[in-house]
Design a protein around this motif. Sequence first.
Motif: not given
Lengths: 122, 397
Positions: B21-42
């Motif tokens: 669960q901890g690792v998945m939370l970190l992955i979700s944070f990375v996806l947040f970054y990609l969506a918001i900062k990098k605008q990857f299919e946000p």
Amino acid sequence: MITTLINYAERGNVLSVPDALKNAGFTIMVVFAVLCLIFIIISIAGKIFSATSKADKPAAETAAPAAAPAAAASEEEFSSGSLRLKGCDEKTAAMIMAIVSDNTGIPLSELVFKSITLVEDK
Amino acid sequence: MIEVISDLWSQSGIANMTWQQGVMLLISFVLFYLAIKKQFEPLLLLPIAFGMMLTNLPWPGGGIFHPEWFEGGINWAALGGHGVNAAGVEVEPGLFDFLYIGIKLDIFPCLIFMAVGAMTDFGPLISRPSSFFMGAGAQFGISFAFVAATLLGFDAQGAASIAIIGGADGPTAIYLTSKLAPELLGAIAIAAYSYMALIPMIQPPIMKLLTTKKMRQVKMEQTRPVSKVEKICFPVIVSVVCILILPTVAPLLGCLMLGNLFRESGVTERLSDTAQNALCNIVTIFLGTSVGATAIGTNFLKLETLKIIGLGLAAFAFATVGGLLIGIVMYYLSKGKINPLIGAAGVSAVPMAARVASKVGQKENPSNFLLMHAMGPNVAGVIGSAVAAGVLLSLFG
């Protein structure tokens, strides 16, 4: 192909390489066949519609002779040809075309520009 | 006092959190970054990431999603409040248990397709029907990834679900995977949408590798105008032909063409507007969050996920190669009148792939505007990937 379908419809069965190649080939072949069929139908339909619209035009001209010069002008205006730029660079011309398309709501694919001329301020 | 604090601690989420669960939370944070900062299919990556975060937080008394209730069919009794979780404890259904029904019953992907249809102008494809071949060629990535996934040990259903990533079409990938290999849904959806966002990085090197400067500089002639009647007939013709041959594509392709008929008929302005905006946005939220919720740590953190990510990239690359090769063939057949770059737009990903083709063409010749020409193969690719999904569903469903 039916045999393959029966063998692998259940979960957990890994296909042999020849079967995988056979199914992959079959998939791409069906995609090509279906899209090819649509291509043929759409091409034929396009030709029929073009012929019908050409046949309709002379009829309209006979019915309304007064409108004939306008129709001819319109046809000439919308015939495909190259765009002439006078004192205007290509980047600006592209912007103008995009703005006209946006403002008129007519897709760029349906707009034909004959020329774009720069008008100097006096 | 210490006992109270100890009880409080033992009941807290932190004490109950597993490493997955901890690792998945970190992955979700990375996806947040990609969506918001990098605008990857946000629009999709953000709800997917949030769904992933919610489902991987330790929930007292059960959880927000129970994938075991959807194995095989839907466990309606469990959804009615008589379910047990994976550990055998009786639990109440969570929000995503109900939202996931929309994916399991194919409702959300089909509604997204309706929205896509309402937003798509098939005019460029109708005016140059040969674009269909480039759309078909770009499905080569599906066939390649299917064989590669089989070689990596995936069963037929898993390989077919991974292969469809090569179709570069999110709703189609979700539709097929939810039917064939639902346990892979989270990884496949994330791979599909991430690679779609990465198209501007994946495609240009392949385009430059396979085409010459002369090919890339080709200026294409303007296509003929398409009449309203042709645009109205198109969705009807495509629906009838495809569904007669492949009934399994009826839900996806039927919805795509219905949406397009709303747009082109000119008499259903309100329905077209709803499909393009309100309906699309609502379904996107439900679809994204429920797909994200399927990415539960114990299912997601496997070697298989890494394989899916690698295969997805290969599928995208070979889809581009397939489209380009057909484009090159058409360049020679048309005696240099067709710019082969537009073949790369045959991978669906509307309109990103068409934009990339146009941009690469413009780099070689700044006065070359390929966008409208590339839209033809681009929308042909949407139909092609739906047909490919129908074939795979017929074979392995």
